[in-house]
Scaffold this active site. Sequence first.
Site, short mmCIF file in Angstrom:
data_model
loop_
_atom_site.label_atom_id
_atom_site.label_comp_id
_atom_site.label_asym_id
_atom_site.label_seq_id
_atom_site.Cartn_x
_atom_site.Cartn_y
_atom_site.Cartn_z
N TYR B 82 15.35 12.59 -33.84
CA TYR B 82 14.64 11.51 -34.54
C TYR B 82 13.23 11.98 -34.93
O TYR B 82 12.23 11.34 -34.62
CB TYR B 82 14.55 10.27 -33.66
CG TYR B 82 15.84 9.46 -33.53
CD1 TYR B 82 17.09 10.05 -33.63
CD2 TYR B 82 15.79 8.09 -33.30
CE1 TYR B 82 18.25 9.31 -33.50
CE2 TYR B 82 16.94 7.33 -33.17
CZ TYR B 82 18.18 7.95 -33.26
OH TYR B 82 19.32 7.21 -33.13
N TYR B 200 27.89 13.27 -37.35
CA TYR B 200 27.45 13.09 -35.96
C TYR B 200 27.72 14.35 -35.14
O TYR B 200 26.91 14.74 -34.29
CB TYR B 200 28.14 11.88 -35.32
CG TYR B 200 27.32 10.62 -35.41
CD1 TYR B 200 27.18 9.96 -36.63
CD2 TYR B 200 26.65 10.10 -34.31
CE1 TYR B 200 26.41 8.82 -36.73
CE2 TYR B 200 25.88 8.96 -34.41
CZ TYR B 200 25.76 8.32 -35.62
OH TYR B 200 24.98 7.19 -35.72
C1 LIG Z 1 23.33 -3.97 -32.78
C2 LIG Z 1 22.55 -2.79 -33.27
C3 LIG Z 1 22.37 -1.68 -32.47
C4 LIG Z 1 21.67 -0.57 -32.93
N1 LIG Z 1 21.48 0.50 -32.12
C5 LIG Z 1 20.75 1.54 -32.55
C6 LIG Z 1 20.45 2.63 -31.67
O1 LIG Z 1 20.86 2.64 -30.51
N2 LIG Z 1 19.72 3.66 -32.15
C7 LIG Z 1 19.26 3.68 -33.44
O2 LIG Z 1 18.59 4.63 -33.83
N3 LIG Z 1 19.50 2.65 -34.28
C8 LIG Z 1 20.23 1.60 -33.87
N4 LIG Z 1 20.47 0.56 -34.72
C9 LIG Z 1 20.15 0.74 -36.14
C10 LIG Z 1 18.73 0.44 -36.56
O3 LIG Z 1 18.35 -0.81 -36.12
C11 LIG Z 1 18.70 0.54 -38.08
O4 LIG Z 1 18.92 1.88 -38.38
C12 LIG Z 1 17.44 0.17 -38.77
O5 LIG Z 1 16.94 -1.03 -38.32
C13 LIG Z 1 17.72 0.06 -40.27
O6 LIG Z 1 16.57 -0.31 -40.93
P1 LIG Z 1 16.61 -0.72 -42.45
O7 LIG Z 1 15.21 -0.90 -42.87
O8 LIG Z 1 17.45 0.23 -43.21
O9 LIG Z 1 17.41 -2.10 -42.54
P2 LIG Z 1 17.13 -3.49 -41.85
O10 LIG Z 1 16.40 -3.33 -40.59
O11 LIG Z 1 18.42 -4.19 -41.80
O12 LIG Z 1 16.15 -4.22 -42.88
C14 LIG Z 1 16.59 -4.80 -44.09
C15 LIG Z 1 15.59 -5.86 -44.51
O13 LIG Z 1 15.95 -6.37 -45.80
C16 LIG Z 1 15.89 -7.79 -45.78
N5 LIG Z 1 16.78 -8.25 -46.85
C17 LIG Z 1 18.12 -8.10 -46.93
N6 LIG Z 1 18.56 -8.60 -48.11
C18 LIG Z 1 17.50 -9.07 -48.76
C19 LIG Z 1 17.32 -9.68 -50.03
N7 LIG Z 1 18.36 -9.89 -50.86
N8 LIG Z 1 16.09 -10.06 -50.39
C20 LIG Z 1 15.03 -9.83 -49.56
N9 LIG Z 1 15.14 -9.23 -48.36
C21 LIG Z 1 16.36 -8.86 -47.97
C22 LIG Z 1 16.33 -8.13 -44.38
O14 LIG Z 1 15.95 -9.43 -44.04
C23 LIG Z 1 15.56 -7.06 -43.60
O15 LIG Z 1 14.24 -7.45 -43.39
C24 LIG Z 1 21.14 -0.58 -34.25
C25 LIG Z 1 21.30 -1.72 -35.05
C26 LIG Z 1 21.99 -2.82 -34.57
C27 LIG Z 1 22.15 -4.02 -35.44
#
Ligand SMILES: Cc1cc2nc3c(=O)[nH]c(=O)nc-3n(C[C@H](O)[C@H](O)[C@H](O)COP(=O)(O)OP(=O)(O)OC[C@H]3O[C@@H](n4cnc5c(N)ncnc54)[C@H](O)[C@@H]3O)c2cc1C
Lengths: 42, 564
Positions: B82, B200
């Site tokens: 990471y 992976y």
């Molecule tokens: C259950 C779970 C376990 C996890 N475990 C791990 C782990 O162990 N290790 C690890 O590294 N990662 C893990 N992750 C993954 C990690 O959380 C994600 O990789 C990361 O949060 C992704 O970030 P992102 O910004 O791509 O998306 P997100 O965090 O999903 O952000 C997307 C944003 O866009 C907004 N949005 C969506 N659609 C719209 C729209 N139409 N208009 C305006 N806003 C919108 C949402 O509200 C949100 O704020 C896990 C995730 C989950 C759910």
Amino acid sequence: MNKKSVYLGVTVGLFAAGILYLAKRTGFFEDDRHLYDEFESH
Amino acid sequence: MRKNKAVLIGAGLANMAAAVYLIQEGHWNGNQITFYSLDDHGSNDGAQTDTVTDEYWNKNHPMENRKGYVARGGRMLNYRTYVDLMDLLSRIPSVTEQNMSAAEDTYDFDAKHRTFDKARLLEGGKGIINGSHLGLNMQDRLPLTKLIAMPDSEEEKLDNVTIAQYFSDDPHFFGTNFWFMWETTFAFRTKSSAQELRRYMHQMIYEFTQIEHLVGVNRTRYNQYESIMLPLVNYLKDQGCNIVLNRLVTDWQFKATTMQDEITVTGLTMKNTLTDETEQVAIDDDTAVIFTNGSITDSATMGDFDTPAPENMDYGAAASLWKKASQQFYNLGNPDKFFADRDASEWVSFTLTTKDHLLLNEITRITTQVPGNALNSFISTSPITALSHKDINMSIVVHHQPHFTTQKPNETVIWGYFLYPRRRGEFVDKPYIEMTGKEMTQELIGQLSKVDPGPGNIRDKEAQIMDSVINNIPVYMPYASALFNNRAKTDRPKVIPQHSTNLAFTGEFVEQPYQMIFTEQSAVRSGEIAAYHFAGIPMANLVKTPRYDKDLKTLAKAAKKMFD
Ligand SMILES: Cc1cc2nc3c(=O)[nH]c(=O)nc-3n(C[C@H](O)[C@H](O)[C@H](O)COP(=O)(O)OP(=O)(O)OC[C@H]3O[C@@H](n4cnc5c(N)ncnc54)[C@H](O)[C@@H]3O)c2cc1C
């Protein structure tokens, strides 16, 4: 040169070629830096 | 193309990373950056339940019991791989530790609380299983080795191949300890993409050798919101970024061009989710649009102690917007691959809050390890898969306590999940997805009772434990593993798609070299690439990616491990 060292040379050569082939097949020497070229700002 | 302003759709980790790099590496001012988003955490959440019940996905499902805490996911990080996430965290101050960056905060906590899982797998009648015995035979080793040996340039060979199809001649693989640990550590399902499994096997090859103890796993001090997102939010606000929340972006306006392939965003349509009013935002020539085109917590719903999480059939909010763009341009991927097959992607998690440490102490006794160290997975005692294999029923993560800054010293918070929510419970005879928080707690106690080494049994204390529960919040996530769905390389847009003049894609549904997804790492890197592109920074300046898959020592260790 006696026969033994010829055999040895051939074996080592073949072994090295095999390793090189394997490394090439598995992308061991692949350089991934160019993969980001398409993201450059022009 | 260089720009001087940016509009970011979504305020999750990926886009916040983009903003930090625009400011620190691109030397932009915060006021050049505007976010429009439903919320400021995305998947990286963690809060007192009553503070999130009014959020977009929850407000149509009022809850009776709003006590306790909720975090839809538990998190495992891995410093070695990471590198972009840790670089990002080193650039912003921690919100809980004075004079520390968010990275120093995590290093400090982690160094004092090293992960060493002693009970990664547990099985009824047997107790703790020796996970170091991977259980692979020659027939399993061959396809696995082929995956490790397959170079990046040949990845397309695995286009549209599921893991089940890849191992179709080798059903034995799905009954091995290796698979039990791999599927639950990373949340792979048999219908997931073999292409992603290959990634992976490359990026996580280091972990291969130590998966039974998870020693390479690093953790943040508190939940993801307080340890990662809040530092970002505070920093970006301090820099003058405009973070506009409660906005659902619903449509695009694109420039019309003769060849119809130039991608230039000229406007956005959005809904204010508080007032239901429609708003229009014009995008000028000097503005970049950075869009997180999928969120695995979209359409997630919460239940409570006496109510199961309702099933929300909405297509993801981010994916809906992605779909509209992909319908207009041929090179922006196929969102249906990820968001139209819930059977491949859904899971149910729960966050259990208790008012004392009774359950925590019982788990510590049964698993023989201190809180904060583990991911414990319970193997079924009879076959439950279509291939007639045993499989994992449920997994739990017992955090180091406290996991929330507002948590009281007497309280405990535990997180758990069911990877296959339609399977039936063993102690509560109904599918997990239909269970209330109470029933999930009973199921957990049941699973623990099967592996309890004694003397006595946790079930003897069931009434007392149930009495200690403040709340247990079941969360249904229809798209939790969507990012792993079976795919071809062309199903995800590139971070900077060809012919795009101002639109970039970030997050877990984009194509970028090498990175495995479902990681905070890949989300951050996508944002970093987008920022470098629009700020005109050479890609050579990106954080360097370590390639353990090309390190002979690591490969030799992995090869040896396969024979354990
Ligand atoms: C259950 C779970 C376990 C996890 N475990 C791990 C782990 O162990 N290790 C690890 O590294 N990662 C893990 N992750 C993954 C990690 O959380 C994600 O990789 C990361 O949060 C992704 O970030 P992102 O910004 O791509 O998306 P997100 O965090 O999903 O952000 C997307 C944003 O866009 C907004 N949005 C969506 N659609 C719209 C729209 N139409 N208009 C305006 N806003 C919108 C949402 O509200 C949100 O704020 C896990 C995730 C989950 C759910």
